[in-house]
Scaffold this active site. Structure first.
Site, PDB file in Angstrom:
ATOM      1  N   LYS A 149       0.860  -1.185   0.000  1.00 57.17           N
ATOM      2  CA  LYS A 149       0.000   0.000   0.000  1.00 57.17           C
ATOM      3  C   LYS A 149       0.896   1.234   0.000  1.00 57.17           C
ATOM      4  O   LYS A 149       2.022   1.199   0.477  1.00 57.17           O
ATOM      5  CB  LYS A 149      -0.939   0.018   1.199  1.00 57.17           C
ATOM      6  CG  LYS A 149      -0.308   0.147   2.555  1.00 57.17           C
ATOM      7  CD  LYS A 149      -0.063   1.565   3.056  1.00 57.17           C
ATOM      8  CE  LYS A 149      -1.281   2.441   3.001  1.00 57.17           C
ATOM      9  NZ  LYS A 149      -0.902   3.814   3.523  1.00 57.17           N
TER      10      LYS A 149
ATOM     11  N   THR B 259      10.174   2.026   1.514  1.00 63.78           N
ATOM     12  CA  THR B 259       9.054   2.948   1.616  1.00 63.78           C
ATOM     13  C   THR B 259       7.736   2.208   1.721  1.00 63.78           C
ATOM     14  O   THR B 259       7.612   1.097   1.245  1.00 63.78           O
ATOM     15  CB  THR B 259       9.008   3.850   0.373  1.00 63.78           C
ATOM     16  OG1 THR B 259       9.352   3.082  -0.750  1.00 63.78           O
ATOM     17  CG2 THR B 259       9.967   4.994   0.513  1.00 63.78           C
TER      18      THR B 259
ATOM     19  N   SER C   9      -7.134  16.959   7.185  1.00 62.95           N
ATOM     20  CA  SER C   9      -6.756  15.620   7.654  1.00 62.95           C
ATOM     21  C   SER C   9      -7.655  15.243   8.822  1.00 62.95           C
ATOM     22  O   SER C   9      -8.264  16.077   9.457  1.00 62.95           O
ATOM     23  CB  SER C   9      -5.308  15.615   8.104  1.00 62.95           C
ATOM     24  OG  SER C   9      -5.129  16.498   9.187  1.00 62.95           O
TER      25      SER C   9
END
Lengths: 408, 408
Positions: free
Chosen positions: B182, B193, B408
């Protein structure tokens, strides 16, 4: 120029004439436009010069020319071409620079190395020598113009003309300093960024002027970033005509040297901030203060990691107190950091401390602060005494529109 | 999930079951949503593990947990929480990780250090232990699910489920490798990463698996970037159940070790590309090949300087063959470069060579290439034998919308 940046000052400031400096502008038509794009500045005999240039490994021939000429210490003229950066143009680019220097030297009666040249605009197209020469002919015979016209003429994607002033007392003599600057995109730290020109009537030895400018640069131009992209053409030059009549400054121990240096740094900072305020697409001016780092250099790198983070910049654009993205940017900087000693503030409000969110902090002042145009992010690493401040702008749809929606 | 990235593959691939691996998902409701957000993977006894994690100095407690457990070499379970990164949450974050490990260890009958845990989502909110525990209870009794459901469940801002497969022959035994991953934003190079999980039925010693994964990582995950922003939670774990029955690989000299390593690297590369293709707002997949640098490391840094340049990324978004911006990005990388030996191509067309534009190059194939979805930028520095390839995506209004327009 397109619509003024919302962060632009209300008006171009009142700037005094600097004795020994004459500015003229002309239309060289480097692009298919009807505006002045060639700036010609004549400087009185005995003018001292200092400069700082890009650290790009692919500099323009203008930058190389200035690098060679700066150590000689004297200047008689400055030519700035807007609309064509003349960078990455091989021998034809170098020939254009030499032709301009020769023509101006012949007109003024000086050495070619007394002629300073910058170009800004598209990369990869050789500057057309015929247009430059015709533009210079027109400039030689033009009326002298004011600072605002010169500041407009050196601009490219800038949305407003940028100028600033300050003064200092050297002994009993007041000296004036004026600067003009251009820049909006391809602005990055770690060197002299953009094209900036500082003029003063103070009498200063070139070596001392260079020493002062280099120091001022590290605390001003090297502390701003718009998009982390370093130009091939960045140049800041300072010219001191000596016409104020002060006792010539030759060392930092001379009376008035500290005052002059402080004024120079102040002027550089004003000019640097004007560039950030015209950052492509900018809607917020952001100051990032890092304290408690292991060293000043470490603090500087952490501050730039925050300033260059697209996620931090877009959060500020969205007026979102997303301090998690600040943590992320501290963590990725590669500098000493201890998550559990880290604290973060927006404006005056501490939002995270000791490795986690401050429970029940008052969100109202944070929300109000983020709605404003001038944003402060404070980071304390809790490790040492190192500190740094850098300035940047937010990342908005405007940046994408300017750089993606239209062809170069 | 929001609208699929235009760069997404047509469908989730057909992935084989891996003997010794059972996947289950459940609703822990870490956010106010009605989707599965907890993935629970049970691994057969004797499963070897290897992993690479973020180099962030502010990692999540999950990353710290995995860093401690990986060297022990054995795994029995994996838990992935989506919707809450549990990063920068102090002692409460650590306590949540310990509670999850204890509960799973008790269920499986293994050591807590055999339980691997990742969390992804918002930073700064402690993972609620009660939701995690209830989610685990539900997962323990849930039906086993397929790879696509697991891949969907670990996702957050991802616009499509990402999985890939490959296989290798070890001696006469075919071994299968499957990976899910993901990631879409906060994707940067220089480390493992994102969250990625690789499962294989091969029998491989943990130390050798770690050595192989670390090497594969340097040529795959460490060579991608979406936005230069490095996550606090990046983790890639590889699990080898040994159920294929091959002669256990213990060193690179063993028969089949090279083939297995090549397959592992191939799988990592497939997964890394899937992440870039889901880069926030991406409309183009960009491959940047740098040759002729002084070293491979230097080539890698130059390639990343190009890949992370917002001016290069917006030019590609605008389908603009603006190679001047590539010159700029080479110049700012701080690596050895000689402007007058530099050459640049878009697709197969050389556009600049020997320090200036190639005169009269055919623009038609360049324009056609830039209109496509898969873009190649080639840079030859003409200095040495160093080479590197990195992958990124373009920078569009979509990135700004995802990261600035919504809170967010």
């Amino acid at each position: 120029m397109t619509q003024r940046s919302p962060l632009a000052p209300a008006a171009f400031p009142d700037l005094p004439a600097i004795a020994g400096v004459t500015t003229r502008v002309a239309r060289a038509r480097y692009k298919n436009w009807d505006r002045c794009d060639l700036t010609y500045v004549e400087l009185t005999e005995g003018t001292a010069v200092a400069g700082v240039t890009t650290q790009s490994k692919c500099p323009s021939p203008e930058v190389e020319w200035c690098r060679d000429a700066i150590p000689l210490g004297s200047a008689r003229a400055l030519v700035v071409n807007a609309g064509n950066a003349n960078a990455f143009t091989g021998h034809r680019g170098r020939a254009a620079v030499e032709a301009i220097a020769a023509k101006v030297a012949n007109h003024v009666g000086c050495l070619p190395s007394d002629v300073f040249i910058s170009s800004t605009g598209v990369i990869g197209v050789p500057l057309p020598v015929d247009k430059a020469e015709a533009g210079l002919e027109a400039a030689f015979s033009a009326e002298a113009c004011g600072w605002e016209e010169a500041a407009n003429t050196i601009g490219t994607t800038d949305t407003y003309a940028k100028g600033a002033r300050t003064s200092a007392m050297i002994g009993n003599t007041r000296v004036e300093l004026v600067g003009i600057i251009k820049g909006s995109g391809m602005i990055a730290p770690d060197m002299a960024t953009m094209l900036g020109y500082i003029f003063t009537d103070a009498a200063v030895e070139p070596k001392l002027l260079q020493q002062m400018l280099s120091t001022s640069n590290r605390r001003t131009f090297s502390c701003i970033t718009v998009d982390s992209d370093t130009s091939t053409s960045d140049t800041v030059l300072a010219f001191a005509t000596g016409k104020a009549g002060n006792a010539r400054l030759t060392s930092m121990d001379d009376a008035g040297a500290d005052a002059f240096h402080a004024a120079l740094t102040d002027l550089c900072l004003q000019l640097a901030h004007l560039v950030v305020r015209d950052g492509e697409g900018a809607s917020k001016f952001i100051e990032i203060c890092v304290n408690g780092a292991e060293s000043d250099a470490s603090a500087h790198r952490i501050a730039l990691s925050i300033a260059n983070s697209p996620l931090v910049k877009t959060a500020i654009a969205g007026e979102d107190a997303n301090w998690g993205r600040v943590v992320m940017a501290v963590g990725k900087a590669g500098e000493p950091a201890d998550r559990d000693k880290l604290s973060i503030r927006f404006g005056a409000t501490q939002v995270a401390a000791g490795g986690l969110a401050v429970e029940g902090y008052d969100e109202a002042p944070v929300v109000a602060h983020l709605k404003g145009q001038d944003i402060q992010i404070g980071v304390d690493l809790g490790l040492g005494e190192g500190r740094a401040t850098v300035w940047t702008c937010d990342l908005t749809h405007g940046y994408i529109s300017i750089n993606a929606d239209y062809r170069s």
